[in-house]
Enzyme design. Structure first.
Site, mmCIF file in Angstrom:
data_model
loop_
_atom_site.group_PDB
_atom_site.id
_atom_site.type_symbol
_atom_site.label_atom_id
_atom_site.label_comp_id
_atom_site.label_asym_id
_atom_site.label_seq_id
_atom_site.Cartn_x
_atom_site.Cartn_y
_atom_site.Cartn_z
ATOM 1 N N LYS A 1 -5.583 1.578 -10.178
ATOM 2 C CA LYS A 1 -6.338 0.669 -9.298
ATOM 3 C C LYS A 1 -7.582 1.385 -8.769
ATOM 4 C CE LYS A 1 -5.592 -2.288 -5.207
ATOM 5 N NZ LYS A 1 -4.608 -2.710 -4.176
ATOM 6 N N SER B 1 0.584 -6.147 -1.844
ATOM 7 C CA SER B 1 -0.368 -6.107 -2.957
ATOM 8 C C SER B 1 0.148 -5.538 -4.264
ATOM 9 C CB SER B 1 -1.610 -5.326 -2.554
ATOM 10 O OG SER B 1 -2.421 -6.162 -1.783
ATOM 11 N N SER C 1 -3.559 -7.710 -3.723
ATOM 12 C CA SER C 1 -4.882 -7.297 -4.141
ATOM 13 C C SER C 1 -4.901 -6.527 -5.470
ATOM 14 C CB SER C 1 -5.503 -6.418 -3.052
ATOM 15 O OG SER C 1 -4.766 -5.226 -2.879
HETATM 16 N N1 GLN Z 1 -2.580 -9.780 0.736
HETATM 17 C C1 GLN Z 1 -2.457 -8.887 1.855
HETATM 18 C C2 GLN Z 1 -3.782 -8.784 2.567
HETATM 19 O O1 GLN Z 1 -4.666 -9.463 2.198
HETATM 20 C C3 GLN Z 1 -1.944 -7.566 1.412
HETATM 21 C C4 GLN Z 1 -2.990 -6.654 0.918
HETATM 22 C C5 GLN Z 1 -2.457 -5.357 0.432
HETATM 23 O O2 GLN Z 1 -1.238 -5.145 0.374
HETATM 24 N N2 GLN Z 1 -3.370 -4.454 0.140
HETATM 25 O O3 GLN Z 1 -3.928 -8.023 3.462
#
Ligand code: GLN
Length: 475
Positions: free
Chosen positions: A76, A175, A151
């Site tokens: 990532k 995420s 994400s």
């Molecule tokens: N979807 C969650 C957010 O927008 C989690 C993001 C993540 O785990 N980096 O914060």
């Protein structure tokens, strides 16, 4: 088609000379080219991957190769690799090159894994659909009119589309698990502290974790063995007694499973509910004991998560002001104008929304009402899990209340987007590990995910039950 079903098999084929690593790399590279429309990668290290593959082939021949020799990995784009770009899918860091390598990546390289590229994600890992990327959205390889989740959408899509063997993502509130659920692959969020965060661009430091995506539990366990454990460069990392995760998955410990009513309430897609009920019934048939538990503060998960993570993000992202690194605006006649313009032009909409929210909850007059209160609620949420894990070993829940939604469906409604994380944020609030298990598809062919949660540092049991489910109920 790949001729192996997990890395262990690949490793044997390589050693016996039945698989050429150079051919294998070419296979992945051509698939990456064919799948350009999915947009899973921000960068592909084509030449370097080919070169390293040759070197590792020689090492394998000479019996000198590391434990992960030939494992092809995508990273990532929030994790640093020296001299290569780390953009966090943000215009703020579009031209930034890392000056050191993240510990997780270094540990993979030390064991002769091959890094094939860096994957797309939501900007600074903020989002649930991978639509907040300055490098463009990622498509779900299972159905390209749907999002891959976020994400770590690029990392999940890369594994699902066979563009690499495994990938690394990060999980601050879901995420890894949510995109794994949307794309139909396994994704592990480890206990906070089990894996070093050195070299990870911080979003919310007390929540951020790094973990693998894979097509099977054996690979998850293999990678976890290599990347976990104390690192002098991250003071929040710890050494746990054993890390024989792979050996442990074959063991047959008695595992008690908890079901919390709070995770099976209204608003969950019927087909998801049915598939999960089906798995529960099968596990009961196999003799697993189920116990009803309660996590009474669950209704505060989302609010607590969004107060605390935005507060931490507003502080972590203060460093991007055009001075030391990252984007600097041309509008820089004086210092405060330079700060303001660099941040206004460099950050995307969602990142700005989080910085503003976080600044607000930390500001004097609101600190007690929001930030301090949320810290207290975080403790209550953790206490709920401590109570539950006195009675059970594993908690079983859906990963997401819905399957992968259509591209654009939730972009105008941030609150609805935030609800994607309703079942995943609790693990980050409590610091416990969680995993997504792909348990099949719905009637439209979209993947359904089930989540298992365990107590802190109980990854062994988490992987044991996951392996049992993979082998006995899914294959
Ligand atoms: N979807 C969650 C957010 O927008 C989690 C993001 C993540 O785990 N980096 O914060």
């Amino acid at each position: 088609m790949l001729s192996y079903k997990n890395f262990k098999e690949k490793s044997v084929l390589l050693k016996e000379g039945k698989l050429s690593l150079s051919d294998n790399i070419s296979y992945f590279l051509s698939k990456i080219h064919e799948s350009k429309n999915i947009n899973a990668f921000n960068f592909v290290f084509e030449e370097n991957a080919k070169k390293i593959a040759k070197e590792i082939e020689t090492k394998v021949k000479n019996g000198k190769a590391g434990k992960l020799a030939g494992l092809v990995v995508a990273i990532k784009d929030v994790l640093s690799i020296k001299d290569l770009p780390t953009t966090c899918s943000s215009n703020m860091l579009r031209n930034f090159k890392s000056i050191y390598t993240a510990t997780v990546v270094q540990r993979l390289i030390n064991e002769d894994a091959i890094i094939i590229g860096k994957t797309n994600c939501d900007e600074f890992a903020m989002g649930s659909s991978n639509e907040n990327s300055a490098f463009g959205r990622v498509l779900n390889p299972v159905n390209i009119s749907h999002v891959p989740g976020g994400s770590s959408g690029g990392s999940a899509a890369a594994v699902a589309a066979d563009l690499c063997d495994i990938s690394l993502g990060t999980d601050t509130g879901g995420s890894i698990r949510q995109p794994a659920a949307f794309c139909g692959v396994y994704g592990l969020k480890p206990t906070y502290g089990l894996i070093s965060r050195y070299g990870l661009t911080a979003f919310a430091s007390s929540f951020d974790t790094i973990g693998p995506f894979a097509k099977n539990i054996e690979d998850i366990a293999t990678v976890l063995e290599v990347i976990s454990g104390k690192d002098e460069l991250d003071s929040t990392s710890v050494q746990v007694g054993t890390n024989n995760y792979l050996e442990n998955i074959f063991q047959n410990t008695k595992i008690k499973i908890g079901i919390a009513a709070e995770y099976f309430g209204e608003g969950i897609d019927k087909e998801i509910q049915n598939k999960i009920r089906n798995i529960i019934n099968k596990l009961k048939d196999k003799g697993f004991e189920f116990i009803d538990i309660s996590l009474p503060h669950s209704e505060y998960n989302i609010a607590t998560y969004y107060i605390l993570t935005t507060a931490e993000a507003s502080s972590n992202l203060a460093r991007y002001d055009g001075t030391r690194y990252g984007y600097r605006s041309n509008n820089n006649e004086n210092l405060s104008e330079m700060y303001k313009s660099s941040r206004s032009e460099g950050f995307g909409k969602e990142v700005k929304r989080r910085i503003m929210l976080g600044t607000y909850v930390l500001s004097s007059g609101y600190y007690d009402a929001y930030y301090r209160k949320a810290q207290k609620v975080r403790r209550l949420i953790k206490n709920d899990f401590d109570d539950a894990f006195r009675k059970v070993d594993i908690i079983l829940t859906p990963t997401s209340p819905f399957v992968a939604f259509k591209i654009g469906e939730k972009t105008n409604n941030p609150l609805e987007m935030y609800l994607s994380d309703i079942f995943t944020t609790s693990a980050n609030l409590a610091g416990i590990p969680g995993i997504n298990i792909p348990i099949g598809n719905n009637s439209n062919g979209l993947p359904i995910g089930m989540q298992l949660l365990a107590n802190q540092f109980d990854e062994s049991k988490l992987l044991q039950l996951s392996y049992f489910i993979q082998n006995n109920l899914l294959l």
